[in-house]
Design a protein around this motif. Structure first.
Motif, PDB file in Angstrom:
ATOM      1  N   ASN A 106      47.489  35.452  34.273  1.00 17.91           N
ATOM      2  CA  ASN A 106      47.183  36.338  35.393  1.00 17.91           C
ATOM      3  C   ASN A 106      47.492  37.776  35.004  1.00 17.91           C
ATOM      4  OD1 ASN A 106      47.991  37.903  37.982  1.00 17.91           O
ATOM      5  ND2 ASN A 106      46.904  36.118  38.766  1.00 17.91           N
ATOM      6  N   GLY A 107      46.592  38.681  35.375  1.00 22.68           N
ATOM      7  CA  GLY A 107      46.754  40.078  34.991  1.00 22.68           C
ATOM      8  C   GLY A 107      47.321  40.956  36.076  1.00 22.68           C
ATOM      9  N   GLY A 108      47.905  40.350  37.133  1.00 18.52           N
ATOM     10  CA  GLY A 108      48.519  41.144  38.200  1.00 18.52           C
ATOM     11  C   GLY A 108      47.819  41.015  39.529  1.00 18.52           C
ATOM     12  N   GLY A 109      46.721  40.254  39.604  1.00 17.41           N
ATOM     13  CA  GLY A 109      46.017  40.059  40.866  1.00 17.41           C
ATOM     14  C   GLY A 109      45.152  38.817  40.798  1.00 17.41           C
ATOM     15  N   PRO A 110      44.649  38.334  41.942  1.00 20.27           N
ATOM     16  CA  PRO A 110      43.866  37.091  41.953  1.00 20.27           C
ATOM     17  C   PRO A 110      42.556  37.187  41.171  1.00 20.27           C
ATOM     18  CG  PRO A 110      43.754  38.197  44.086  1.00 20.27           C
ATOM     19  CD  PRO A 110      44.785  38.920  43.276  1.00 20.27           C
ATOM     20  N   GLN A 111      42.027  38.386  40.962  1.00 21.03           N
ATOM     21  CA  GLN A 111      40.779  38.567  40.228  1.00 21.03           C
ATOM     22  C   GLN A 111      41.009  39.384  38.951  1.00 21.03           C
ATOM     23  OE1 GLN A 111      38.308  36.836  41.235  1.00 21.03           O
ATOM     24  NE2 GLN A 111      39.160  36.290  43.228  1.00 21.03           N
ATOM     25  N   GLN A 112      42.208  39.273  38.404  1.00 16.90           N
ATOM     26  CA  GLN A 112      42.552  39.981  37.174  1.00 16.90           C
ATOM     27  C   GLN A 112      43.200  38.999  36.198  1.00 16.90           C
ATOM     28  OE1 GLN A 112      45.151  43.033  38.734  1.00 16.90           O
ATOM     29  NE2 GLN A 112      43.473  44.527  38.882  1.00 16.90           N
ATOM     30  N   SER A 113      42.867  39.172  34.912  1.00 16.79           N
ATOM     31  CA  SER A 113      43.462  38.331  33.873  1.00 16.79           C
ATOM     32  C   SER A 113      43.735  39.172  32.640  1.00 16.79           C
ATOM     33  CB  SER A 113      42.526  37.169  33.503  1.00 16.79           C
ATOM     34  OG  SER A 113      42.468  36.212  34.527  1.00 16.79           O
ATOM     35  N   VAL A 114      44.584  38.658  31.767  1.00 20.07           N
ATOM     36  CA  VAL A 114      44.867  39.324  30.509  1.00 20.07           C
ATOM     37  C   VAL A 114      44.961  38.254  29.427  1.00 20.07           C
ATOM     38  CG1 VAL A 114      47.365  39.280  30.938  1.00 20.07           C
ATOM     39  CG2 VAL A 114      46.408  40.900  29.276  1.00 20.07           C
ATOM     40  N   GLY A 115      44.397  38.546  28.266  1.00 18.50           N
ATOM     41  CA  GLY A 115      44.403  37.579  27.186  1.00 18.50           C
ATOM     42  C   GLY A 115      44.887  38.193  25.889  1.00 18.50           C
ATOM     43  N   ILE A 116      45.659  37.441  25.122  1.00 15.88           N
ATOM     44  CA  ILE A 116      46.125  37.861  23.797  1.00 15.88           C
ATOM     45  C   ILE A 116      45.401  37.009  22.764  1.00 15.88           C
ATOM     46  CG2 ILE A 116      48.072  37.966  22.215  1.00 15.88           C
ATOM     47  CD1 ILE A 116      48.690  38.196  25.913  1.00 15.88           C
ATOM     48  N   VAL A 117      44.704  37.659  21.830  1.00 13.01           N
ATOM     49  CA  VAL A 117      43.883  36.946  20.850  1.00 13.01           C
ATOM     50  C   VAL A 117      44.049  37.596  19.489  1.00 13.01           C
ATOM     51  CG1 VAL A 117      42.168  36.249  22.580  1.00 13.01           C
ATOM     52  CG2 VAL A 117      41.850  38.374  21.293  1.00 13.01           C
ATOM     53  N   SER A 118      43.627  36.857  18.463  1.00 11.72           N
ATOM     54  CA  SER A 118      43.669  37.416  17.104  1.00 11.72           C
ATOM     55  C   SER A 118      42.608  36.759  16.246  1.00 11.72           C
ATOM     56  CB  SER A 118      45.052  37.205  16.473  1.00 11.72           C
ATOM     57  OG  SER A 118      45.240  35.849  16.120  1.00 11.72           O
ATOM     58  N   SER A 119      42.353  37.373  15.102  1.00 12.72           N
ATOM     59  CA  SER A 119      41.504  36.725  14.111  1.00 12.72           C
ATOM     60  C   SER A 119      42.270  35.562  13.507  1.00 12.72           C
ATOM     61  CB  SER A 119      41.093  37.724  13.033  1.00 12.72           C
ATOM     62  OG  SER A 119      42.246  38.252  12.396  1.00 12.72           O
ATOM     63  N   ARG A 120      41.572  34.704  12.786  1.00 12.29           N
ATOM     64  CA  ARG A 120      42.216  33.506  12.253  1.00 12.29           C
ATOM     65  C   ARG A 120      43.336  33.855  11.261  1.00 12.29           C
ATOM     66  NH1 ARG A 120      40.684  28.403  12.740  1.00 12.29           N
ATOM     67  NH2 ARG A 120      38.648  29.022  13.546  1.00 12.29           N
ATOM     68  N   ASP A 121      43.187  34.970  10.550  1.00 11.99           N
ATOM     69  CA  ASP A 121      44.217  35.361   9.585  1.00 11.99           C
ATOM     70  C   ASP A 121      45.264  36.296  10.196  1.00 11.99           C
ATOM     71  OD1 ASP A 121      42.800  37.674   9.943  1.00 11.99           O
ATOM     72  OD2 ASP A 121      42.093  37.823   7.864  1.00 11.99           O
ATOM     73  N   ASN A 122      45.167  36.547  11.511  1.00 16.78           N
ATOM     74  CA  ASN A 122      46.123  37.392  12.248  1.00 16.78           C
ATOM     75  C   ASN A 122      46.085  38.871  11.828  1.00 16.78           C
ATOM     76  OD1 ASN A 122      46.975  35.187  13.683  1.00 16.78           O
ATOM     77  ND2 ASN A 122      48.860  34.874  12.516  1.00 16.78           N
ATOM     78  N   THR A 132      27.978  35.059  34.485  1.00 28.64           N
ATOM     79  CA  THR A 132      28.634  33.858  34.993  1.00 28.64           C
ATOM     80  C   THR A 132      27.622  32.856  35.514  1.00 28.64           C
ATOM     81  OG1 THR A 132      30.295  33.030  36.570  1.00 28.64           O
ATOM     82  CG2 THR A 132      28.898  34.850  37.307  1.00 28.64           C
ATOM     83  N   THR A 133      28.018  31.604  35.484  1.00 27.79           N
ATOM     84  CA  THR A 133      27.228  30.531  36.111  1.00 27.79           C
ATOM     85  C   THR A 133      27.870  30.084  37.412  1.00 27.79           C
ATOM     86  OG1 THR A 133      28.426  28.833  34.855  1.00 27.79           O
ATOM     87  CG2 THR A 133      26.408  29.702  33.864  1.00 27.79           C
ATOM     88  N   GLN A 134      28.995  30.712  37.764  1.00 33.55           N
ATOM     89  CA  GLN A 134      29.719  30.327  38.971  1.00 33.55           C
ATOM     90  C   GLN A 134      29.051  30.929  40.208  1.00 33.55           C
ATOM     91  OE1 GLN A 134      34.195  30.431  38.463  1.00 33.55           O
ATOM     92  NE2 GLN A 134      33.636  31.603  36.615  1.00 33.55           N
ATOM     93  N   THR A 135      29.096  30.172  41.286  1.00 33.31           N
ATOM     94  CA  THR A 135      28.532  30.633  42.556  1.00 33.31           C
ATOM     95  C   THR A 135      29.578  30.480  43.653  1.00 33.31           C
ATOM     96  OG1 THR A 135      27.618  28.426  42.989  1.00 33.31           O
ATOM     97  CG2 THR A 135      26.174  30.018  41.886  1.00 33.31           C
ATOM     98  N   GLY A 136      29.331  31.146  44.767  1.00 34.17           N
ATOM     99  CA  GLY A 136      30.263  31.056  45.885  1.00 34.17           C
ATOM    100  C   GLY A 136      31.497  31.900  45.662  1.00 34.17           C
ATOM    101  N   GLU A 137      32.518  31.633  46.467  1.00 33.65           N
ATOM    102  CA  GLU A 137      33.758  32.389  46.354  1.00 33.65           C
ATOM    103  C   GLU A 137      34.439  32.096  45.022  1.00 33.65           C
ATOM    104  OE1 GLU A 137      38.022  32.939  48.738  1.00 33.65           O
ATOM    105  OE2 GLU A 137      36.509  31.514  49.441  1.00 33.65           O
ATOM    106  N   HIS A 138      34.818  33.147  44.342  1.00 32.79           N
ATOM    107  CA  HIS A 138      35.425  32.970  43.022  1.00 32.79           C
ATOM    108  C   HIS A 138      36.929  32.770  43.132  1.00 32.79           C
ATOM    109  CE1 HIS A 138      37.363  34.520  39.281  1.00 32.79           C
ATOM    110  NE2 HIS A 138      36.493  33.673  38.745  1.00 32.79           N
ATOM    111  N   ILE A 139      37.415  31.761  42.407  1.00 34.87           N
ATOM    112  CA  ILE A 139      38.844  31.499  42.302  1.00 34.87           C
ATOM    113  C   ILE A 139      39.198  31.465  40.824  1.00 34.87           C
ATOM    114  CG2 ILE A 139      40.717  29.882  42.776  1.00 34.87           C
ATOM    115  CD1 ILE A 139      39.143  28.911  45.200  1.00 34.87           C
ATOM    116  N   VAL A 144      43.657  42.051  25.857  1.00 39.54           N
ATOM    117  CA  VAL A 144      42.503  42.531  26.624  1.00 39.54           C
ATOM    118  C   VAL A 144      42.746  42.267  28.107  1.00 39.54           C
ATOM    119  CG1 VAL A 144      40.015  42.389  26.951  1.00 39.54           C
ATOM    120  CG2 VAL A 144      40.993  42.027  24.668  1.00 39.54           C
ATOM    121  N   TYR A 145      42.494  43.289  28.929  1.00 40.57           N
ATOM    122  CA  TYR A 145      42.626  43.178  30.381  1.00 40.57           C
ATOM    123  C   TYR A 145      41.233  42.982  30.990  1.00 40.57           C
ATOM    124  CZ  TYR A 145      47.342  44.966  29.583  1.00 40.57           C
ATOM    125  OH  TYR A 145      48.630  45.121  29.143  1.00 40.57           O
ATOM    126  N   LEU A 146      41.118  41.988  31.865  1.00 45.00           N
ATOM    127  CA  LEU A 146      39.840  41.625  32.467  1.00 45.00           C
ATOM    128  C   LEU A 146      39.895  41.762  33.980  1.00 45.00           C
ATOM    129  CD1 LEU A 146      39.177  38.276  30.505  1.00 45.00           C
ATOM    130  CD2 LEU A 146      38.385  40.573  29.877  1.00 45.00           C
TER     131      LEU A 146
END
Length: 228
Positions: free
Chosen positions: A181-197, A139-146, A203-205
């Motif tokens: 949001n993946g269920g918490g302030p420091q959790q995320s979830v993403g749905i992705v695919s290849s271009r042809d699906n 990351t390039t982020q500094t300080g408290e993460h939001i 993915v849970y982060l």
């Protein structure tokens, strides 16, 4: 006193002449012998001097060859330095590329990790993958993460990089269907695919302070036709 006989006088003169000739011949022989001895000595001395010079020349050539071999490089030089002695990356370095496609640096203190694949009975999920070798993306982020879901924010872009890292899909050619949001302030979830699906993932982060988003679990999807 009676006078000598003429024949007797001639005989004495002849004997004296013969003796003088023998002495002269002897002296000539001695001189010739001395000349031969001196000439032989000079020739032998000259041969020894030439042999010494040849030996010195051979030794010099051998030493020069040895020095050349010691100074010759023993491989292809693969690193370069600037004027201050700092290492410079070569243009053909495979690690140089689009920043977006870079993978996180591996920590040598970590073990290679294990990959766990769990088949699923959910009709949307083919299997769930957990790879313990996944690392924070950086990351390039500094300080408290939001956590941010603004599509123009740095945090949003870093989430997308983490999704590409976990799935192995090319960042520039993958489709980001949803990041939430993946269920918490420091959790995320993403749905992705290849271009042809053909390849579809969820993915849970999780955020790791000062290190960025880290994948913790990935579902291999069978379809994108579900509520997300």
């Amino acid at each position: 006193m009676a006078q000598e006989e003429p024949n007797f006088s001639r005989t004495r003169r002849k004997k004296r002449r013969n003796r003088s000739n023998r002495i002269l011949n002897l002296l000539i022989g001695i001189v010739v012998l001395l000349i031969i001895v001196v000439a032989t000595s000079i020739i032998l001395q000259g041969g020894e001097d030439q042999a010494d010079e040849d030996a010195v020349a051979d030794q010099t050539v051998t030493e020069d060859n040895a020095n050349t071999e010691e100074q010759a490089p023993t491989g292809n030089v693969t690193d370069e330095h600037d004027e201050d002695g700092n290492d410079l990356q070569l243009e053909n370095d495979p690690e140089i590329g689009n920043e977006e496609n870079r993978q996180p640096e591996e920590d040598n203190t970590h073990s290679p990790g294990t990959v766990t694949i769990v088949p699923s009975e959910d009709k949307v999920i083919k299997e769930t993958v957990i790879d313990t070798s996944w690392q924070p993306i950086g990351t390039t982020q500094t300080g408290e993460h939001i956590s941010s879901y603004d599509g123009k924010s740095v945090d949003w872009e870093e989430k997308k990089k983490a999704l590409a890292y976990a799935t192995g899909l090319p960042y520039d050619s993958m489709i980001f269907w949803k990041i939430k949001n993946g269920g918490g302030p420091q959790q995320s979830v993403g749905i992705v695919s290849s271009r042809d699906n053909e390849k579809k993932y969820r993915v849970y982060l999780e955020w790791v302070d000062e290190k960025g988003w880290k994948p913790v679990k990935m579902d291999v999807l069978t379809t994108l036709d579900f509520d997300y």
